[in-house]
Design a protein around this motif. Sequence first.
Motif, short mmCIF file in Angstrom:
data_model
loop_
_atom_site.label_atom_id
_atom_site.label_comp_id
_atom_site.label_asym_id
_atom_site.label_seq_id
_atom_site.Cartn_x
_atom_site.Cartn_y
_atom_site.Cartn_z
N ARG A 13 0.83 -1.21 0.00
CA ARG A 13 0.00 0.00 0.00
C ARG A 13 0.87 1.26 0.00
N LEU A 14 2.10 1.12 0.42
CA LEU A 14 3.07 2.21 0.28
C LEU A 14 3.79 1.99 -1.05
N SER A 15 3.57 2.87 -1.99
CA SER A 15 4.07 2.65 -3.35
C SER A 15 5.59 2.72 -3.41
N GLY A 16 6.13 2.05 -4.41
CA GLY A 16 7.58 2.06 -4.61
C GLY A 16 8.13 3.47 -4.80
N PRO A 17 7.50 4.31 -5.65
CA PRO A 17 8.02 5.68 -5.82
C PRO A 17 8.04 6.49 -4.53
N LEU A 18 7.07 6.25 -3.62
CA LEU A 18 7.09 6.96 -2.34
C LEU A 18 8.23 6.44 -1.47
N LEU A 19 8.35 5.12 -1.35
CA LEU A 19 9.41 4.55 -0.51
C LEU A 19 10.79 4.89 -1.06
N ASP A 20 10.90 5.08 -2.36
CA ASP A 20 12.20 5.42 -2.94
C ASP A 20 12.69 6.78 -2.47
N ARG A 21 11.77 7.59 -1.96
CA ARG A 21 12.12 8.91 -1.45
C ARG A 21 12.42 8.91 0.05
N ILE A 22 12.33 7.75 0.67
CA ILE A 22 12.60 7.62 2.11
C ILE A 22 14.04 7.16 2.29
N ASP A 23 14.83 7.95 2.98
CA ASP A 23 16.26 7.66 3.12
C ASP A 23 16.54 6.55 4.12
N VAL A 24 15.90 6.60 5.29
CA VAL A 24 16.22 5.71 6.40
C VAL A 24 15.03 4.78 6.64
N ARG A 25 15.26 3.48 6.54
CA ARG A 25 14.19 2.50 6.75
C ARG A 25 14.69 1.47 7.77
N VAL A 26 14.00 1.35 8.88
CA VAL A 26 14.50 0.47 9.93
C VAL A 26 13.38 -0.40 10.50
N GLN A 27 13.76 -1.60 10.89
CA GLN A 27 12.88 -2.52 11.60
C GLN A 27 13.00 -2.22 13.09
N VAL A 28 11.87 -1.94 13.73
CA VAL A 28 11.86 -1.63 15.16
C VAL A 28 11.44 -2.89 15.91
N ASP A 29 12.36 -3.47 16.62
CA ASP A 29 12.08 -4.69 17.36
C ASP A 29 11.53 -4.35 18.75
N PRO A 30 10.71 -5.23 19.32
CA PRO A 30 10.21 -4.99 20.68
C PRO A 30 11.36 -4.86 21.68
N VAL A 31 11.15 -4.04 22.69
CA VAL A 31 12.17 -3.82 23.71
C VAL A 31 12.32 -5.09 24.55
N ALA A 32 13.54 -5.53 24.73
CA ALA A 32 13.81 -6.73 25.52
C ALA A 32 13.52 -6.47 26.99
N HIS A 33 13.17 -7.54 27.71
CA HIS A 33 12.85 -7.43 29.13
C HIS A 33 14.00 -6.81 29.91
N ALA A 34 15.22 -7.27 29.66
CA ALA A 34 16.37 -6.76 30.41
C ALA A 34 16.60 -5.28 30.14
N GLU A 35 16.38 -4.86 28.89
CA GLU A 35 16.58 -3.45 28.55
C GLU A 35 15.50 -2.57 29.16
N LEU A 36 14.28 -3.09 29.22
CA LEU A 36 13.17 -2.32 29.77
C LEU A 36 13.40 -2.00 31.24
N PHE A 37 14.01 -2.94 31.96
CA PHE A 37 14.23 -2.75 33.39
C PHE A 37 15.67 -2.36 33.72
N ALA A 38 16.42 -1.94 32.71
CA ALA A 38 17.80 -1.54 32.94
C ALA A 38 17.85 -0.23 33.74
N ASP A 39 19.00 0.06 34.28
CA ASP A 39 19.20 1.28 35.06
C ASP A 39 18.90 2.50 34.20
N VAL A 40 17.96 3.34 34.66
CA VAL A 40 17.56 4.53 33.91
C VAL A 40 18.75 5.46 33.69
#
Length: 302
Positions: free
Chosen positions: A171-198
């Motif tokens: 649904r996101l067309s190729g010509p639109l995505l071709d104009r996007i410089d940075v594309r990243v997969q956002v993974d869920p926050v790990a349990h250890a990282e969520l409770f790490a020292d602030v």
Amino acid sequence: RALEVAAAGSHHLYFVGAPGAGKTMLAERLPGLLPALDRDAALEVTAVHSVAGRLLEQARLVRRPPLQAPHHTATVAALVGGGSHLARPGAISLAHNGVLFLDEAPEFSPRALDALRQPLESGVVVLHRGGGAVTYPARFLLVLAANPCPCGSRAHECDCAPQARRRYQQRLSGPLLDRIDVRVQVDPVAHAELFADVGTRESSAQVAVRVATARAAAAERWRGMPWRSNSVIPGSVLRAAPWALPHQVLRATEGYLQRGQLSARGFDRVLRLSWTVADLAGHLAPTAGDLAEALYYRTGWA
């Protein structure tokens, strides 16, 4: 890191990940990483918001980069501007010199999304009506966020067919995505990282300092030229002396271009990204490592 790179060079950004992974939270922090608007930029933003009737009576200049986050039911007119007589500014103009965030991007109508393509290139939008034409500025940093499939479930709970996932992502067309410089997969926050020292986590203010330093380096490099950020430098400039990079630095990127894994526009966008990565690292010119990071943002996201 991807958010920092996008802020430092004004590069458009696309987040894909499961619900709750932090896509919306990250996007909403982006304006806080950007420096305050200078006087000329503040005047432009204030003028657009005034025409749209968004300013209070005693309002001062808008000094902070604006954030616009329209709902996915927004029409083409709501995004790019419209009206029966004198066309009013849309979300892309209200986001001028700031951030336009489209959450649940595949849920927007294809017509509305494709209407962004021309303003993304030109930085302006021209609206024609019976009474004449009006031009509004529209130089914004676009952030798209999407779930990997229509059901929005986590990977181990998703029962969408591969064809349904593919249709949803297309649904996101190729010509639109071709104009996007940075594309990243956002993974869920790990349990250890969520409770790490602030205390070990960086604040937006700390990242904003590095962003400001990188932006200052780019502004100094392009002083006397009509550009201020790396994201708008023409590819023809970066591929010619004195900015052309050595072949040994470009070898991997050129391979992607020769194999058809990068378009000509994509190649130029990788070059622009590499200069931003170099500015963040304090390099005078991109190294092979800077190119590799830029190439990953463009090709290794999924």
